[in-house]
Design a protein around this motif. Sequence first.
Motif, PDB file in Angstrom:
ATOM      1  N   ALA A 194      37.712  44.347  43.711  1.00  0.00           N
ATOM      2  CA  ALA A 194      38.427  44.000  42.638  1.00  0.00           C
ATOM      3  C   ALA A 194      37.570  44.370  41.465  1.00  0.00           C
ATOM      4  O   ALA A 194      36.570  45.068  41.561  1.00  0.00           O
ATOM      5  CB  ALA A 194      38.296  42.383  42.433  1.00  0.00           C
ATOM      6  N   ALA A 195      38.358  44.525  40.163  1.00  0.00           N
ATOM      7  CA  ALA A 195      37.948  45.004  39.049  1.00  0.00           C
ATOM      8  C   ALA A 195      36.418  44.666  38.473  1.00  0.00           C
ATOM      9  O   ALA A 195      35.553  45.590  38.082  1.00  0.00           O
ATOM     10  CB  ALA A 195      39.096  44.948  37.875  1.00  0.00           C
ATOM     11  N   ASP A 196      36.370  43.545  38.652  1.00  0.00           N
ATOM     12  CA  ASP A 196      34.770  42.996  37.862  1.00  0.00           C
ATOM     13  C   ASP A 196      33.733  43.027  39.145  1.00  0.00           C
ATOM     14  O   ASP A 196      32.582  42.374  38.972  1.00  0.00           O
ATOM     15  CB  ASP A 196      34.721  41.715  37.554  1.00  0.00           C
ATOM     16  CG  ASP A 196      35.401  40.692  38.620  1.00  0.00           C
ATOM     17  OD1 ASP A 196      35.986  40.993  39.578  1.00  0.00           O
ATOM     18  OD2 ASP A 196      35.359  39.472  38.490  1.00  0.00           O
ATOM     19  N   GLU A 197      33.991  43.462  40.580  1.00  0.00           N
ATOM     20  CA  GLU A 197      33.239  43.324  41.374  1.00  0.00           C
ATOM     21  C   GLU A 197      32.454  44.849  41.823  1.00  0.00           C
ATOM     22  O   GLU A 197      32.809  45.813  41.819  1.00  0.00           O
ATOM     23  CB  GLU A 197      33.866  43.149  42.954  1.00  0.00           C
ATOM     24  CG  GLU A 197      34.411  41.843  42.687  1.00  0.00           C
ATOM     25  CD  GLU A 197      35.250  41.522  44.026  1.00  0.00           C
ATOM     26  OE1 GLU A 197      35.712  40.364  44.156  1.00  0.00           O
ATOM     27  OE2 GLU A 197      35.679  42.387  44.835  1.00  0.00           O
ATOM     28  N   PRO A 198      31.118  44.787  41.522  1.00  0.00           N
ATOM     29  CA  PRO A 198      30.212  45.895  41.579  1.00  0.00           C
ATOM     30  C   PRO A 198      30.139  46.614  43.033  1.00  0.00           C
ATOM     31  O   PRO A 198      30.410  45.969  43.948  1.00  0.00           O
ATOM     32  CB  PRO A 198      28.885  45.624  41.170  1.00  0.00           C
ATOM     33  CG  PRO A 198      28.653  44.275  41.131  1.00  0.00           C
ATOM     34  CD  PRO A 198      30.255  43.615  41.180  1.00  0.00           C
ATOM     35  N   LEU A 199      29.673  47.839  43.124  1.00  0.00           N
ATOM     36  CA  LEU A 199      29.664  48.608  44.517  1.00  0.00           C
ATOM     37  C   LEU A 199      28.282  49.355  44.329  1.00  0.00           C
ATOM     38  O   LEU A 199      27.813  49.637  43.477  1.00  0.00           O
ATOM     39  CB  LEU A 199      30.667  49.763  44.347  1.00  0.00           C
ATOM     40  CG  LEU A 199      30.369  50.739  45.365  1.00  0.00           C
ATOM     41  CD1 LEU A 199      30.652  50.121  46.875  1.00  0.00           C
ATOM     42  CD2 LEU A 199      31.283  51.869  45.444  1.00  0.00           C
ATOM     43  N   VAL A 200      27.406  48.927  45.484  1.00  0.00           N
ATOM     44  CA  VAL A 200      26.176  49.617  45.673  1.00  0.00           C
ATOM     45  C   VAL A 200      26.532  50.537  46.900  1.00  0.00           C
ATOM     46  O   VAL A 200      26.958  50.280  48.063  1.00  0.00           O
ATOM     47  CB  VAL A 200      25.172  48.583  46.224  1.00  0.00           C
ATOM     48  CG1 VAL A 200      23.987  49.328  46.743  1.00  0.00           C
ATOM     49  CG2 VAL A 200      24.887  47.615  45.143  1.00  0.00           C
TER      50      VAL A 200
END
Length: 186
Positions: free
Chosen positions: A80-86
């Motif tokens: 989702a737009a506000d979910e970060p990715l590692v």
Amino acid sequence: MLRIPENAILIPIDMQRAFDAPPWPRRWNDRLDDNALALLAAWRTSGRRVIHVRHDSVEPNSTLRPETPGNAFRPGFEQAADEPLVTKSVNAAFIGTDLDQRLRRLATGTIVLFGISTDMCVSTSVRVGANLGYQVILVEDACDCFDLPDAKGGVITAADIHRAHVATLRHEFARVSSTEEVIAAL
């Protein structure tokens, strides 16, 4: 009864398309997507944070290299737009990434993990997370793994591999729960 703090963070691990095609062996959990998507939807509805982990392979022939179609998230598992990715290039989501720093900045002590594969990236991430001091919850029915050859010309089934790894993780590294239990605790 399972309790999940408001500041707990859900970490989907390697929910990527490559695992649905060769050269990856047969998987066993035909409920993976249903369980994991239900968990992700309920978690988002609860307003808790999600941090996605994706394997960006550096191996030349890997189906998980960033420029390959297999690197993409499976349908429904996109951020989702506000979910970060590692992004990672090894088995543990904490090694060579800023995941630990992100979690500490968010002041969480509890992480909830699921993904592919139970015995590799999920297990390694659970173990490292526990060693770093996090309370880890493993959602066992939202994980999957592969049939693997043994050293004698046979095959160890994915279901047996999953069961053995979950038992080990339950014994020392994580609380093991089902999708239903986690959703009920939200």
